[in-house]
Design an enzyme around this catalytic site. Structure first.
Site, PDB file in Angstrom:
ATOM      1  N   GLU A  13       0.826  -1.206   0.000  1.00  0.00           N
ATOM      2  CA  GLU A  13       0.000   0.000   0.000  1.00  0.00           C
ATOM      3  C   GLU A  13       0.862   1.259   0.000  1.00  0.00           C
ATOM      4  O   GLU A  13       1.825   1.366   0.781  1.00  0.00           O
ATOM      5  CB  GLU A  13      -0.904  -0.003   1.232  1.00  0.00           C
ATOM      6  CG  GLU A  13      -2.306   0.461   0.967  1.00  0.00           C
ATOM      7  CD  GLU A  13      -3.031  -0.455  -0.011  1.00  0.00           C
ATOM      8  OE1 GLU A  13      -3.163  -0.068  -1.191  1.00  0.00           O
ATOM      9  OE2 GLU A  13      -3.472  -1.534   0.393  1.00  0.00           O
ATOM     10  N   HIS A  14       0.536   2.192  -0.864  1.00  0.00           N
ATOM     11  CA  HIS A  14       1.254   3.461  -1.016  1.00  0.00           C
ATOM     12  C   HIS A  14       2.692   3.244  -1.464  1.00  0.00           C
ATOM     13  O   HIS A  14       3.556   4.101  -1.259  1.00  0.00           O
ATOM     14  CB  HIS A  14       1.208   4.276   0.285  1.00  0.00           C
ATOM     15  CG  HIS A  14      -0.166   4.785   0.608  1.00  0.00           C
ATOM     16  ND1 HIS A  14      -0.689   5.923   0.048  1.00  0.00           N
ATOM     17  CD2 HIS A  14      -1.131   4.284   1.426  1.00  0.00           C
ATOM     18  CE1 HIS A  14      -1.921   6.109   0.517  1.00  0.00           C
ATOM     19  NE2 HIS A  14      -2.214   5.123   1.345  1.00  0.00           N
ATOM     20  N   THR A  15       2.945   2.120  -2.091  1.00  0.00           N
ATOM     21  CA  THR A  15       4.264   1.850  -2.664  1.00  0.00           C
ATOM     22  C   THR A  15       4.303   2.136  -4.161  1.00  0.00           C
ATOM     23  O   THR A  15       5.386   2.321  -4.722  1.00  0.00           O
ATOM     24  CB  THR A  15       4.664   0.379  -2.436  1.00  0.00           C
ATOM     25  OG1 THR A  15       3.585  -0.465  -2.875  1.00  0.00           O
ATOM     26  CG2 THR A  15       4.939   0.108  -0.964  1.00  0.00           C
TER      27      THR A  15
ATOM     28  N   ALA B  53     -15.603   2.491  -1.182  1.00  0.00           N
ATOM     29  CA  ALA B  53     -15.178   1.395  -0.305  1.00  0.00           C
ATOM     30  C   ALA B  53     -13.694   1.092  -0.416  1.00  0.00           C
ATOM     31  O   ALA B  53     -13.219   0.120   0.164  1.00  0.00           O
ATOM     32  CB  ALA B  53     -15.988   0.131  -0.620  1.00  0.00           C
TER      33      ALA B  53
ATOM     34  N   ASP C 202      -3.975   0.618  -9.242  1.00  0.00           N
ATOM     35  CA  ASP C 202      -5.372   0.258  -9.478  1.00  0.00           C
ATOM     36  C   ASP C 202      -5.686   0.055 -10.955  1.00  0.00           C
ATOM     37  O   ASP C 202      -6.402  -0.877 -11.336  1.00  0.00           O
ATOM     38  CB  ASP C 202      -6.290   1.321  -8.893  1.00  0.00           C
ATOM     39  CG  ASP C 202      -6.169   1.425  -7.382  1.00  0.00           C
ATOM     40  OD1 ASP C 202      -5.674   0.466  -6.768  1.00  0.00           O
ATOM     41  OD2 ASP C 202      -6.550   2.458  -6.824  1.00  0.00           O
TER      42      ASP C 202
ATOM     43  N   SER D 252     -13.498   1.668  -7.455  1.00  0.00           N
ATOM     44  CA  SER D 252     -14.625   1.809  -8.385  1.00  0.00           C
ATOM     45  C   SER D 252     -14.327   2.851  -9.457  1.00  0.00           C
ATOM     46  O   SER D 252     -14.716   2.685 -10.621  1.00  0.00           O
ATOM     47  CB  SER D 252     -15.901   2.181  -7.625  1.00  0.00           C
ATOM     48  OG  SER D 252     -15.736   3.404  -6.925  1.00  0.00           O
ATOM     49  N   SER D 253     -13.635   3.932  -9.095  1.00  0.00           N
ATOM     50  CA  SER D 253     -13.354   4.979 -10.078  1.00  0.00           C
ATOM     51  C   SER D 253     -12.419   4.479 -11.168  1.00  0.00           C
ATOM     52  O   SER D 253     -12.589   4.804 -12.353  1.00  0.00           O
ATOM     53  CB  SER D 253     -12.748   6.211  -9.395  1.00  0.00           C
ATOM     54  OG  SER D 253     -11.517   5.913  -8.773  1.00  0.00           O
TER      55      SER D 253
ATOM     56  N   GLU E 192      -6.476  10.656 -14.701  1.00  0.00           N
ATOM     57  CA  GLU E 192      -6.825  10.978 -13.323  1.00  0.00           C
ATOM     58  C   GLU E 192      -5.887  12.037 -12.751  1.00  0.00           C
ATOM     59  O   GLU E 192      -6.315  12.961 -12.056  1.00  0.00           O
ATOM     60  CB  GLU E 192      -6.809   9.726 -12.446  1.00  0.00           C
ATOM     61  CG  GLU E 192      -7.322   9.995 -11.045  1.00  0.00           C
ATOM     62  CD  GLU E 192      -7.818   8.752 -10.353  1.00  0.00           C
ATOM     63  OE1 GLU E 192      -8.614   8.900  -9.405  1.00  0.00           O
ATOM     64  OE2 GLU E 192      -7.427   7.648 -10.744  1.00  0.00           O
TER      65      GLU E 192
END
Length: 392
Positions: free
Chosen positions: A34-36, A127, A182, A131-132, A170
């Site tokens: 995460e956040h890597t 969540a 993602d 989803s985006s 994005e």
């Protein structure tokens, strides 16, 4: 009825004719890492069975028209805009995500002209399950499909190239500084596998992930505490990582070796030291997790997941009361490991649980939320599923 079929049906209902095609993309769970991604590091996601579908057809008037249909069947239509006029900041709200993809593809010379899009899906919004990005990836494939372009085919862009376009849409159009995790997961994941991605090199490995085959389940706990990458906390963490890397004289925090962590405290302010420590140790956890998956030792992932959450909560400071409660309750009820997943500040947690204890763990989490006065969580199994593609 699949979300692809629902999107096609809604398109016919709204426009009186069938779409030219329907494309869909999944949400994802990040098992660890995460956040890597925006630190040029390592990630290990897999796609979920929940998807966003986009039914599409060309328009002759040069307009981009977007309609989304919720679970209640009520269509929400964005104001049509001229494709030629799309520019960063020109579209706000939810419609900015598919509009940004259209803007990027047009600027890349891959897709042009007016288009009608109708969107349906079942990825829980807010969540932390991406989803985006599912919406953006499905839109990218739809626009490419209308132009006769199939990613990965000869002379066509590869799926990683499409992921980079989605990231640009994005970052530059919507204005959210997300990394590549993602988008790549939504486009490139394979059913029954976790995707090991080296973000810097782009190297990917599909690693078999059969939890039920080992009597295990990855349980998702949607805390219903909404999160948004547009919030300032995500941007602040990323900017902090970039400042830390610059002061340490490395291209990215991925380049800080673990044995240098002890000396970092003397070179950086305290708030940056903890960011560095999380990224460096999280990358190590991903590599250890990959080794365990390659060896088929899924049950031994538990402590790595829990250590990841501790690091995210204490060092990176992106957890929240609901996420911490979900992790603590799951571990207290016998989960082998648990952690928040996604950008944080809300969203979902995951727990690695013996299959015969899933009900017990779920009940414990729900009871803990009730005691704290939190909204009832949504719980479901995370099943490694297929990446994006054409449905109809």
């Amino acid at each position: 009825m699949s979300v692809g079929q629902r999107a096609a049906e809604e398109f016919r209902r709204l426009h009186g004719h069938a779409p030219a095609g329907v494309w869909s993309a999944p949400g994802r769970v990040n098992l660890i890492g995460e956040h890597t991604d925006y630190n040029d590091g390592f990630v290990l996601p897999f796609a979920l069975p929940f998807r966003i579908a986009v039914a599409a057809a060309p328009r002759r008037d040069g307009l981009l028209a977007i309609t989304t249909v919720g679970d209640d069947g009520v269509p929400q239509r964005a104001e049509p805009v001229a494709v030629a006029s799309l520019a960063p900041g020109s579209v706000r709200g939810w419609a900015a995500y598919p509009s940004g993809v259209c803007w990027v593809l047009r600027s890349a010379g891959v897709a042009d002209g007016g288009v009608e899009l109708v969107i349906a899906g079942d990825v829980p919004a807010g969540a932390g399950l991406s989803s985006s990005h599912a919406l953006q990836c499905a839109t990218a494939l739809a626009l490419l499909g209308l132009a006769g372009v199939v990613p990965g085919s000869p002379s066509a862009p590869s799926l990683p190239e499409v992921a980079a376009w989605v990231q640009r849409s994005e970052n530059d159009f919507v204005g959210v500084p997300t990394g590549l995790l993602d988008q790549t997961a939504s486009l490139c994941c394979v059913a029954g596998h976790a995707l090991f991605l080296d973000v810097r090199s782009g190297a990917m490995e599909q690693i078999p992930f059969d939890a039920p085959g080992q009597g295990l389940e990855v349980l998702v706990v949607d805390t219903r505490a909404k999160h948004s990458h547009g919030d300032s906390g995500y941007r602040t963490r990323r900017e902090g990582c970039e400042r830390a890397a610059a002061r340490l004289g490395v291209p990215a925090l991925r380049d800080v070796p673990a044995d240098r962590l002890a000396g970092v405290a003397g070179q950086l302010p305290a708030e940056l030291v903890t960011l560095v420590r999380h990224v460096v140790t999280e990358n190590e956890r991903v590599l250890r997790a990959v080794d365990l998956l390659r060896s088929g030792k899924l049950a031994e992932l538990g402590p790595l997941l829990t250590d990841s959450h501790t690091s995210l909560a204490n060092d990176y400071r992106v957890s929240c009361a609901e996420l911490d409660e979900a992790v603590d309750a799951a571990l207290g009820a016998g989960a082998l490991g648990a952690r928040m997943t996604g950008g944080g500040f809300g969203g979902s947690a995951i727990a690695l649980v013996h299959s015969d204890q899933v009900a017990r763990v779920g009940q414990a989490v729900s009871a803990a939320f009730a005691r704290r006065g939190f909204a009832a969580p949504r719980l479901f199994p995370a099943i490694p599923s297929a990446g994006a593609g054409r449905d109809l």
